[in-house]
Every structure is written in structure tokens, then in C-alpha cells.
Scaffold this active site. Structure first.
Site, mmCIF file in Angstrom:
data_model
loop_
_atom_site.group_PDB
_atom_site.id
_atom_site.type_symbol
_atom_site.label_atom_id
_atom_site.label_comp_id
_atom_site.label_asym_id
_atom_site.label_seq_id
_atom_site.Cartn_x
_atom_site.Cartn_y
_atom_site.Cartn_z
ATOM 1 N N LYS A 281 0.857 -1.180 0.000
ATOM 2 C CA LYS A 281 0.000 0.000 0.000
ATOM 3 C C LYS A 281 0.896 1.233 0.000
ATOM 4 O O LYS A 281 1.711 1.420 0.904
ATOM 5 C CB LYS A 281 -0.901 -0.003 1.234
ATOM 6 C CG LYS A 281 -1.782 1.242 1.314
ATOM 7 C CD LYS A 281 -2.802 1.134 2.419
ATOM 8 C CE LYS A 281 -3.611 2.418 2.528
ATOM 9 N NZ LYS A 281 -4.628 2.355 3.566
ATOM 10 N N ARG B 102 -10.703 10.003 1.608
ATOM 11 C CA ARG B 102 -10.590 10.704 2.895
ATOM 12 C C ARG B 102 -11.692 11.762 3.012
ATOM 13 O O ARG B 102 -12.179 12.020 4.110
ATOM 14 C CB ARG B 102 -9.180 11.298 3.051
ATOM 15 C CG ARG B 102 -8.128 10.188 3.180
ATOM 16 C CD ARG B 102 -6.709 10.730 3.282
ATOM 17 N NE ARG B 102 -5.721 9.663 3.136
ATOM 18 C CZ ARG B 102 -4.423 9.863 2.920
ATOM 19 N NH1 ARG B 102 -3.953 11.094 2.852
ATOM 20 N NH2 ARG B 102 -3.605 8.841 2.801
ATOM 21 N N LYS C 120 1.386 10.049 5.392
ATOM 22 C CA LYS C 120 1.482 8.669 5.886
ATOM 23 C C LYS C 120 2.766 7.982 5.422
ATOM 24 O O LYS C 120 2.837 6.756 5.359
ATOM 25 C CB LYS C 120 0.224 7.887 5.450
ATOM 26 C CG LYS C 120 -1.086 8.478 6.005
ATOM 27 C CD LYS C 120 -2.285 7.550 5.807
ATOM 28 C CE LYS C 120 -3.545 8.115 6.489
ATOM 29 N NZ LYS C 120 -4.706 7.191 6.410
ATOM 30 N N GLU D 39 7.612 -7.008 1.305
ATOM 31 C CA GLU D 39 6.362 -6.886 2.070
ATOM 32 C C GLU D 39 5.462 -8.109 1.833
ATOM 33 O O GLU D 39 4.857 -8.636 2.766
ATOM 34 C CB GLU D 39 5.607 -5.609 1.662
ATOM 35 C CG GLU D 39 6.217 -4.314 2.182
ATOM 36 C CD GLU D 39 5.840 -4.040 3.642
ATOM 37 O OE1 GLU D 39 5.224 -4.907 4.281
ATOM 38 O OE2 GLU D 39 6.177 -2.945 4.138
ATOM 39 N N LYS E 261 -2.193 -1.537 -3.819
ATOM 40 C CA LYS E 261 -3.032 -0.343 -3.772
ATOM 41 C C LYS E 261 -2.182 0.910 -3.825
ATOM 42 O O LYS E 261 -1.180 0.967 -3.095
ATOM 43 C CB LYS E 261 -3.825 -0.384 -2.463
ATOM 44 C CG LYS E 261 -4.747 0.779 -2.234
ATOM 45 C CD LYS E 261 -5.306 0.689 -0.836
ATOM 46 C CE LYS E 261 -6.086 1.949 -0.550
ATOM 47 N NZ LYS E 261 -6.379 2.124 0.826
ATOM 48 N N SER F 150 -10.198 5.566 -4.791
ATOM 49 C CA SER F 150 -11.102 6.707 -4.979
ATOM 50 C C SER F 150 -10.586 7.717 -5.995
ATOM 51 O O SER F 150 -11.359 8.249 -6.788
ATOM 52 C CB SER F 150 -11.329 7.395 -3.631
ATOM 53 O OG SER F 150 -10.100 7.808 -3.069
ATOM 54 N N TYR G 51 -15.083 1.043 -7.180
ATOM 55 C CA TYR G 51 -16.339 1.785 -7.032
ATOM 56 C C TYR G 51 -17.203 1.641 -8.278
ATOM 57 O O TYR G 51 -18.351 2.065 -8.284
ATOM 58 C CB TYR G 51 -16.045 3.259 -6.714
ATOM 59 C CG TYR G 51 -15.220 3.406 -5.449
ATOM 60 C CD1 TYR G 51 -15.829 3.287 -4.199
ATOM 61 C CD2 TYR G 51 -13.839 3.594 -5.501
ATOM 62 C CE1 TYR G 51 -15.084 3.374 -3.030
ATOM 63 C CE2 TYR G 51 -13.081 3.677 -4.339
ATOM 64 C CZ TYR G 51 -13.709 3.566 -3.106
ATOM 65 O OH TYR G 51 -12.965 3.643 -1.954
#
Ligand SMILES: NCc1[nH]cc(CCC(=O)O)c1CC(=O)O
Ligand SMILES: [Mg+2]
Length: 332
Positions: free
Chosen positions: A200, A210, A223, A239, A254, A280, A319
Site C-alpha cells: 500500500k 478521505r 502517511k 512486504e 493499492k 477513490s 467503485y
């Protein structure tokens, strides 16, 4: 006049007509590949539009069955629930994440009761619950890894108890898959699956999400100390290796479209169930152009999704799931 100058091999022959194109088609999108992310909010009879995600809605729990029925009727195998937690119950350590009656748990139970066969995926991370918008707890400006993991494992158990079939840790703390696996197994949830948000990235493409959750304006800083650097690819392999060793059943990359190279590498190297999140910002970007008439809606949706299959994905959180499922249904 001789044709000798022309090639014997003419790739265009296999594109000559529709039946031949069907026969040689390498990848296909199926409704089974679709996961629909949904937003749930407090209140009664709510259906709120999300400005930066045209077509997406936040729905209250009393509307969630009707909302999710659209996916069930189309044959979509699973939904991913995201709660819009009111500011009044957010705090520094995300205490609300452990409340058995929080929005996520109420939505999960309600959906499970109505549709026992539908898969429910529950995100695990603290950002919907913290007043600073980070995925973990903070001390002196640093996100604490192990202290966060201790909360995340309880959050995962709380959600498993509420009917989450798949726990999806999206926090990017080290060691959280192992901790969550142990806690689930230790409490009789040994069949609850883990879909790890493994690779991610610290991405600008989460902006509209968000907004949808109301955590964007809260977020202090970025982040980058836990989500990955978009410049890195080998690191994603490490990972994945770790999450598989810790017991992840499914791996996620992602965002999606800008990271198809990562999906391909994961698929080839590990040969495990691999998912992508068309996030998004990707949705907003495509919908913006579609709404302006700059891109053709149906073709753009389907081309964006087949790209994930070609790259090696089993499934896609998108979505566009309802739109894509309708297009697949109407294809023939
Ligand atoms: N940990 C929370 C989470 N889970 C899914 C998304 C993004 C989904 C999207 O953009 O559609 C995020 C946002 C973030 O990490 O800031
Ligand atoms: Mg990790």
C-alpha cells in the site's frame, strides 16, 4: 505481382471478426472478480453524495440492506465496508474501533443477517476512528508500530465477531498480519480470512476517500512513515514475502492503475491470490472525464478493469463494481 514482400504471419487475421476475437481473447472480466466498497454513516434514512466521487454514496445502516441488495442481485461476491465515524467519537487512540456496537459492526451484522452468503470485508486500521486521521497511535509525532498493532488485533477480533468474513488490514504496520492471525485463531475465528493491504503506497489518489470518510481535513502530515514510497518496487516483494509468512491468505496492491507493474511482479513471483484496489482517486479521475464527455463511460470502465486481470489480479475492489456487473450481465 508477387506477395513475397508481405509477411506470412499477419496478426490482424485473428482480429478479423468478432468470433475470432472471442476465441483468442486471453483475459476476461467476470462478476466474480468484483468487490464493491461501500460507505456507511450514522443517522436515519441517509443517502449522502460524496462530492469528489460522483455516483458514490454514504448510506445509513437502515438503508444498507437496500444498498447492498444491488450488489447481491448482480451476483457480486463481496462488499468492503468503510464507516464514516462522527468526530464526537473519535479520539487519539481510536477507542471506537473496539466498540462492538460501532458503525462498522452494526453495518456488518445487518448485512450478514440479510445476505448470509455475501462476503463481508472489513478494513482494519485506526484512521476512521482517530481524531488525527492516522492509521495508528502517535507519540511525540511518531506513529508507534507495536502499540498500534496491539489495538489492531483487538479491532480485527471485534469485527470478526460482528460478521466480517475477511479482515483486511490497511494500516501498514509491521507484524500486524501475524498478530491478527494469532488473535483470530485464539478466539475461534480460524476460518476468518486475511486479505492484507500488503503493498500500500503513500498515494495522492486516496484524497476523495478521505473526503468520503471525513478524515482528510483531520490528517496531520502524511502517511509516508508507514505507507510505501511510490518509487519502490523491490520493497513490495519483501512486504509480500513477510505477509505470506505471517499468514495472509490474499495479497492486495493499492492503488491500482498506476501500480500494475507491482501486481504483475507479485503474481509472477508468488502465485498467490492477488487483488488490487482501484482507489477513490482513480475513480474520481475517470468519472470526471466521463462526466465531461471526454471519455466513453462503458468502454472506459471495462478497459480499466480488464487491465487488472491482464496484470494478474484475481479480483478488484472498485467503485465501478455495480456498473461493471451490469455491463457484464448485459453483454449477451
Ligand atoms: N487505511 C484506510 C484506508 N483504507 C482504504 C483507503 C483508500 C481507499 C480509496 O482511496 O479508495 C484508505 C485511505 C488511507 O490509507 O489514507
Ligand atoms: Mg508490511
Amino acid at each position: 505481382m508477387s506477395n513475397a514482400a508481405y509477411p506470412l504471419s499477419r496478426p490482424r487475421r485473428n482480429r478479423h471478426d468478432a468470433f475470432t476475437r472471442r476465441l483468442v481473447q486471453e483475459h476476461r472480466l467476470h462478476v466474480d472478480n468484483l468487490i464493491w466498497p461501500i460507505f456507511v454513516c450514522e443517522g436515519e434514512n441517509q443517502r449522502q453524495k460524496v462530492d469528489s466521487m460522483p455516483g458514490a454514496e454514504r448510506v445509513s445502516v437502515d438503508n444498507v440492506v437496500e444498498h447492498v441488495r444491488q450488489a447481491v442481485d448482480l451476483g457480486i461476491p463481496a462488499v468492503a465496508i468503510f464507516p464514516v465515524t462522527p468526530m464526537s467519537v473519535r479520539d487519539a487512540t481510536g477507542t471506537e474501533a473496539l466498540n462492538p456496537d460501532n458503525l462498522m459492526c452494526r453495518a456488518s451484522r445487518t448485512i450478514k443477517d440479510a445476505f448470509p452468503d455475501l462476503g463481508i470485508i472489513g478494513d482494519v486500521a485506526l484512521d476512521p476512528y482517530t481524531d488525527h486521521g492516522h492509521d495508528g497511535v502517535i507519540e511525540n509525532g511518531r506513529i508507534l508500530n507495536d502499540a498500534s498493532v496491539e489495538i489492531l488485533r483487538q479491532q480485527a477480533l471485534n469485527q470478526a465477531r460482528a460478521g466480517n468474513d475477511i479482515i483486511a488490514p490497511s494500516d501498514m504496520m509491521d507484524g500486524r498480519v501475524k498478530a491478527i492471525r494469532e488473535t483470530l485463531d485464539g478466539n475461534g475465528y480460524d476460518t476468518t480470512r486475511i486479505m492484507a493491504y500488503t503493498a500500500k503506497y503513500a498515494s495522492a489518489f486516496y484524497g476523495p476517500f478521505r473526503d468520503a470518510l471525513g478524515s482528510g481535513s483531520l490528517l496531520h502530515g502524511d502517511k509516508k512513515t508507514y505507507q510505501m514510497d511510490p518509487a519502490n518496487s523491490d520493497e513490495a516483494m519483501r512486504e509480500v514475502e513477510q505477509d505470506l509468512r505471517e499468514g495472509a491468505d490474499m495479497i492486495m496492491v493499492k492503488p491500482g492503475m498506476p501500480y500494475l507493474d507491482i501486481i504483475r511482479r507479485v503474481r509472477e513471483r508468488f502465485e498467490v491470490p492477488t487483488f488490487a484496489y482501484q482507489v477513490s482517486g482513480e475513480y474520481a479521475m475517470l468519472m470526471g472525464a466521463i462526466q465531461n464527455g471526454w471519455l466513453d463511460r462503458d468502454r472506459t470502465i471495462m478497459e480499466s478493469l480488464i487491465a487488472f486481470k491482464r496484470a494478474g489480479c484475481n479480483g478488484i475492489l472498485t467503485y465501478f463494481a455495480l456498473d461493471a456487473a451490469r455491463l457484464l450481465r448485459d453483454e449477451r
